[in-house]
Design a protein around this motif. Structure first.
Motif, PDB file in Angstrom:
ATOM      1  N   SER A 195       1.019  -1.211  -0.099  1.00 37.06           N
ATOM      2  CA  SER A 195       0.072   0.051   0.016  1.00 37.06           C
ATOM      3  C   SER A 195       1.037   1.120   0.048  1.00 37.06           C
ATOM      4  O   SER A 195       0.598   2.138  -0.569  1.00 37.06           O
ATOM      5  CB  SER A 195      -0.760   0.088   1.215  1.00 37.06           C
ATOM      6  OG  SER A 195      -1.625   1.255   1.318  1.00 37.06           O
ATOM      7  N   VAL A 196       1.857   1.197   0.915  1.00 34.89           N
ATOM      8  CA  VAL A 196       2.860   2.296   0.865  1.00 34.89           C
ATOM      9  C   VAL A 196       3.414   2.774  -0.458  1.00 34.89           C
ATOM     10  O   VAL A 196       3.664   3.702  -0.962  1.00 34.89           O
ATOM     11  CB  VAL A 196       4.042   2.211   1.930  1.00 34.89           C
ATOM     12  CG1 VAL A 196       5.221   3.057   1.784  1.00 34.89           C
ATOM     13  CG2 VAL A 196       3.325   2.179   3.275  1.00 34.89           C
ATOM     14  N   LEU A 197       3.744   1.413  -1.252  1.00 34.94           N
ATOM     15  CA  LEU A 197       4.584   1.829  -2.449  1.00 34.94           C
ATOM     16  C   LEU A 197       3.625   2.145  -3.237  1.00 34.94           C
ATOM     17  O   LEU A 197       3.934   3.113  -4.474  1.00 34.94           O
ATOM     18  CB  LEU A 197       5.158   0.164  -2.791  1.00 34.94           C
ATOM     19  CG  LEU A 197       6.317  -0.085  -1.920  1.00 34.94           C
ATOM     20  CD1 LEU A 197       6.507  -1.595  -2.407  1.00 34.94           C
ATOM     21  CD2 LEU A 197       7.522   0.846  -2.290  1.00 34.94           C
ATOM     22  N   VAL A 198       2.507   1.756  -3.648  1.00 29.02           N
ATOM     23  CA  VAL A 198       1.441   2.136  -4.482  1.00 29.02           C
ATOM     24  C   VAL A 198       1.166   3.813  -4.274  1.00 29.02           C
ATOM     25  O   VAL A 198       1.121   4.558  -5.213  1.00 29.02           O
ATOM     26  CB  VAL A 198       0.049   1.587  -4.627  1.00 29.02           C
ATOM     27  CG1 VAL A 198      -0.837   2.280  -5.220  1.00 29.02           C
ATOM     28  CG2 VAL A 198       0.168  -0.123  -4.511  1.00 29.02           C
ATOM     29  N   THR A 199       0.950   4.051  -2.889  1.00 24.29           N
ATOM     30  CA  THR A 199       0.764   5.552  -2.731  1.00 24.29           C
ATOM     31  C   THR A 199       2.180   6.200  -3.199  1.00 24.29           C
ATOM     32  O   THR A 199       1.998   7.319  -3.581  1.00 24.29           O
ATOM     33  CB  THR A 199       0.533   5.666  -1.351  1.00 24.29           C
ATOM     34  OG1 THR A 199      -0.648   4.912  -0.795  1.00 24.29           O
ATOM     35  CG2 THR A 199       0.259   7.291  -0.965  1.00 24.29           C
ATOM     36  N   GLU A 200       3.374   5.675  -2.825  1.00 24.65           N
ATOM     37  CA  GLU A 200       4.392   6.566  -3.601  1.00 24.65           C
ATOM     38  C   GLU A 200       4.505   6.730  -5.046  1.00 24.65           C
ATOM     39  O   GLU A 200       5.076   7.581  -5.254  1.00 24.65           O
ATOM     40  CB  GLU A 200       5.698   5.833  -2.919  1.00 24.65           C
ATOM     41  CG  GLU A 200       5.839   5.805  -1.449  1.00 24.65           C
ATOM     42  CD  GLU A 200       7.158   5.398  -0.799  1.00 24.65           C
ATOM     43  OE1 GLU A 200       7.354   5.383   0.342  1.00 24.65           O
ATOM     44  OE2 GLU A 200       7.718   4.712  -1.695  1.00 24.65           O
ATOM     45  N   VAL A 201       4.074   5.739  -5.475  1.00 20.29           N
ATOM     46  CA  VAL A 201       4.342   5.851  -7.073  1.00 20.29           C
ATOM     47  C   VAL A 201       2.904   6.892  -7.466  1.00 20.29           C
ATOM     48  O   VAL A 201       3.726   7.744  -8.438  1.00 20.29           O
ATOM     49  CB  VAL A 201       3.718   4.340  -7.796  1.00 20.29           C
ATOM     50  CG1 VAL A 201       3.374   4.631  -9.109  1.00 20.29           C
ATOM     51  CG2 VAL A 201       4.643   3.336  -7.519  1.00 20.29           C
ATOM     52  N   LEU A 202       1.955   6.960  -6.885  1.00 14.59           N
ATOM     53  CA  LEU A 202       1.125   7.918  -7.184  1.00 14.59           C
ATOM     54  C   LEU A 202       1.679   9.508  -6.804  1.00 14.59           C
ATOM     55  O   LEU A 202       1.698  10.551  -7.599  1.00 14.59           O
ATOM     56  CB  LEU A 202      -0.118   7.834  -6.556  1.00 14.59           C
ATOM     57  CG  LEU A 202      -0.997   6.721  -6.843  1.00 14.59           C
ATOM     58  CD1 LEU A 202      -2.127   6.484  -6.020  1.00 14.59           C
ATOM     59  CD2 LEU A 202      -1.345   6.747  -8.302  1.00 14.59           C
ATOM     60  N   GLN A 203       2.410   9.525  -5.621  1.00 15.71           N
ATOM     61  CA  GLN A 203       2.953  10.688  -5.301  1.00 15.71           C
ATOM     62  C   GLN A 203       4.059  11.091  -6.503  1.00 15.71           C
ATOM     63  O   GLN A 203       4.237  12.513  -6.822  1.00 15.71           O
ATOM     64  CB  GLN A 203       3.606  10.524  -3.636  1.00 15.71           C
ATOM     65  CG  GLN A 203       2.821  10.534  -2.931  1.00 15.71           C
ATOM     66  CD  GLN A 203       3.422  10.286  -1.579  1.00 15.71           C
ATOM     67  OE1 GLN A 203       3.972   9.147  -1.231  1.00 15.71           O
ATOM     68  NE2 GLN A 203       3.410  11.124  -0.741  1.00 15.71           N
ATOM     69  N   VAL A 204       4.964  10.174  -6.388  1.00 17.24           N
ATOM     70  CA  VAL A 204       6.097  10.576  -7.425  1.00 17.24           C
ATOM     71  C   VAL A 204       5.582  10.969  -8.890  1.00 17.24           C
ATOM     72  O   VAL A 204       6.094  12.018  -9.296  1.00 17.24           O
ATOM     73  CB  VAL A 204       6.985   9.257  -7.851  1.00 17.24           C
ATOM     74  CG1 VAL A 204       7.969   9.590  -8.675  1.00 17.24           C
ATOM     75  CG2 VAL A 204       7.750   8.903  -6.176  1.00 17.24           C
ATOM     76  N   VAL A 205       4.606  10.439  -9.403  1.00 14.67           N
ATOM     77  CA  VAL A 205       3.914  10.788 -10.694  1.00 14.67           C
ATOM     78  C   VAL A 205       3.580  12.275 -10.397  1.00 14.67           C
ATOM     79  O   VAL A 205       3.619  13.043 -11.594  1.00 14.67           O
ATOM     80  CB  VAL A 205       2.971   9.753 -11.219  1.00 14.67           C
ATOM     81  CG1 VAL A 205       2.282  10.306 -12.291  1.00 14.67           C
ATOM     82  CG2 VAL A 205       3.594   8.431 -11.354  1.00 14.67           C
ATOM     83  N   LEU A 206       2.571  12.424  -9.489  1.00 17.39           N
ATOM     84  CA  LEU A 206       2.072  13.728  -9.356  1.00 17.39           C
ATOM     85  C   LEU A 206       3.099  14.873  -9.151  1.00 17.39           C
ATOM     86  O   LEU A 206       3.198  15.804 -10.086  1.00 17.39           O
ATOM     87  CB  LEU A 206       1.126  13.799  -8.200  1.00 17.39           C
ATOM     88  CG  LEU A 206       0.373  15.308  -7.679  1.00 17.39           C
ATOM     89  CD1 LEU A 206      -0.256  15.657  -8.811  1.00 17.39           C
ATOM     90  CD2 LEU A 206      -0.209  14.909  -6.517  1.00 17.39           C
ATOM     91  N   LEU A 207       3.993  14.567  -8.326  1.00 14.94           N
ATOM     92  CA  LEU A 207       5.102  15.593  -8.131  1.00 14.94           C
ATOM     93  C   LEU A 207       6.045  15.814  -9.379  1.00 14.94           C
ATOM     94  O   LEU A 207       6.347  17.067  -9.294  1.00 14.94           O
ATOM     95  CB  LEU A 207       5.879  15.193  -6.721  1.00 14.94           C
ATOM     96  CG  LEU A 207       5.262  15.296  -5.333  1.00 14.94           C
ATOM     97  CD1 LEU A 207       6.122  14.596  -4.446  1.00 14.94           C
ATOM     98  CD2 LEU A 207       4.792  16.676  -5.194  1.00 14.94           C
ATOM     99  N   THR A 208       6.227  14.778  -9.944  1.00 14.40           N
ATOM    100  CA  THR A 208       7.267  14.811 -11.116  1.00 14.40           C
ATOM    101  C   THR A 208       6.296  15.650 -12.346  1.00 14.40           C
ATOM    102  O   THR A 208       6.956  16.709 -12.963  1.00 14.40           O
ATOM    103  CB  THR A 208       7.297  13.625 -11.849  1.00 14.40           C
ATOM    104  OG1 THR A 208       8.165  12.634 -10.916  1.00 14.40           O
ATOM    105  CG2 THR A 208       8.367  13.655 -12.949  1.00 14.40           C
ATOM    106  N   VAL A 209       5.159  15.533 -12.480  1.00 14.57           N
ATOM    107  CA  VAL A 209       4.376  16.221 -13.520  1.00 14.57           C
ATOM    108  C   VAL A 209       4.126  17.696 -12.914  1.00 14.57           C
ATOM    109  O   VAL A 209       4.442  18.537 -13.813  1.00 14.57           O
ATOM    110  CB  VAL A 209       3.033  15.659 -13.592  1.00 14.57           C
ATOM    111  CG1 VAL A 209       2.000  16.595 -14.324  1.00 14.57           C
ATOM    112  CG2 VAL A 209       2.865  14.440 -14.223  1.00 14.57           C
ATOM    113  N   ILE A 210       4.202  18.058 -11.757  1.00 14.01           N
ATOM    114  CA  ILE A 210       4.324  19.505 -11.298  1.00 14.01           C
ATOM    115  C   ILE A 210       5.603  20.065 -11.538  1.00 14.01           C
ATOM    116  O   ILE A 210       5.821  21.179 -11.788  1.00 14.01           O
ATOM    117  CB  ILE A 210       3.868  19.468  -9.866  1.00 14.01           C
ATOM    118  CG1 ILE A 210       2.095  19.028  -9.716  1.00 14.01           C
ATOM    119  CG2 ILE A 210       3.919  20.874  -9.211  1.00 14.01           C
ATOM    120  CD1 ILE A 210       1.730  18.995  -8.313  1.00 14.01           C
ATOM    121  N   ALA A 211       6.461  19.369 -11.060  1.00 14.37           N
ATOM    122  CA  ALA A 211       8.080  19.744 -11.338  1.00 14.37           C
ATOM    123  C   ALA A 211       8.169  20.040 -12.541  1.00 14.37           C
ATOM    124  O   ALA A 211       8.951  21.166 -13.158  1.00 14.37           O
ATOM    125  CB  ALA A 211       8.900  18.947 -10.734  1.00 14.37           C
TER     126      ALA A 211
END
Length: 261
Positions: free
Chosen positions: A124-140
């Protein structure tokens, strides 16, 4: 016939038994992920705060991040912060209250083994982190980020960082009362946000203090990501080594001292 056995009179009788272990782990991981994403406080920690920090400090010249675009310095640190917020702070708080309310005790008595429950939480942590990384990467990228370096090094840093923070989070949740865990996890989050090289460059701290701070998992993760993504460095073995030590110590201590009741 796969879910029942034929009775002598032609009727079908149920065949009781636990589902396959892999299916139970997937189901529990999906449940843990849904619960995490529905929790407003956890979303604040895992998504809103890292996003606001990235946008605010990239757009406003508050902290001297050195030469180059501010987002090139900030994006790796915010990715490290996202890992910490999910694997450590969020997991510690959620697991601590699950232990307090007896949820872990009940789950521990289910057909799902305890190690499998922890595996589901990690998934669950890894799935959430993947979503975080994708979102933050797009914003960056929208803010003008220009990453470089070896993607494999980035993945290794994120995985070891997740292992290190997960171990520490589970240790805290399994050893302290839920209310203490809530306060301590948030306090640690704030302290490491300031002193872990996420927003403020490590060069801003005095030499003796900096030498200690660089041994923290958040510092190793943020510095390692920054060396690779901002400066195009090779495999950051020193930072990977620090994270590996924290992962072994944290997970080992969590396995030994975690209390289910």
């Amino acid at each position: 016939m796969s879910d029942a056995i034929s009775a002598g009179d032609g009727a079908f009788a149920p065949r009781p038994g636990a589902a396959p272990l892999s299916r139970m782990i997937r189901a529990q991981a999906a449940l843990e992920t849904r619960m995490l994403l529905r929790n407003g406080e956890q979303l604040l920690l895992t998504v809103v705060i890292p996003t606001l920090l990235l946008v605010l400090f990239s757009a406003v010249d508050i902290v001297d991040t050195g030469e180059g675009e501010a987002v090139d310095f900030l994006a790796p640190g915010v990715l490290a912060l996202a890992v910490m917020s999910t694997a450590f702070t969020g997991q510690a708080i959620a697991t601590g209250f699950e232990r307090r309310y007896g949820v872990l005790k009940r789950l521990g008595a289910s057909p799902l083994p305890r190690w499998a429950l922890m595996t589901a939480k990690t998934c669950s942590v890894l799935v959430t982190e993947v979503l975080q990384v994708v979102l933050l990467t797009v914003i960056a990228f929208a803010l003008g980020w220009s990453p470089q370096g070896n993607p494999l090094a980035v993945v290794l840093l994120l995985v070891l960082g997740t292992a290190a923070f997960s171990g520490l989070g589970l240790l805290m949740a399994g050893a302290l009362k839920a209310e203490v865990t809530l306060a301590a996890a948030n306090l640690v989050f704030l302290l490491l946000l300031v002193g872990g090289g996420v927003i403020v460059p490590m060069e801003k701290f005095p030499g003796g203090v900096r030498a200690v701070l660089e041994l923290l998992p958040i510092s190793a993760l943020s510095d390692g990501l920054r060396d690779v993504l901002q400066h195009g460095a090779g495999m950051p073995w020193g930072d990977l080594g620090i994270l590996a030590v924290w992962a072994v110590l944290g997970l080992g201590a969590a396995a030994k001292f975690f209390r289910w009741e």
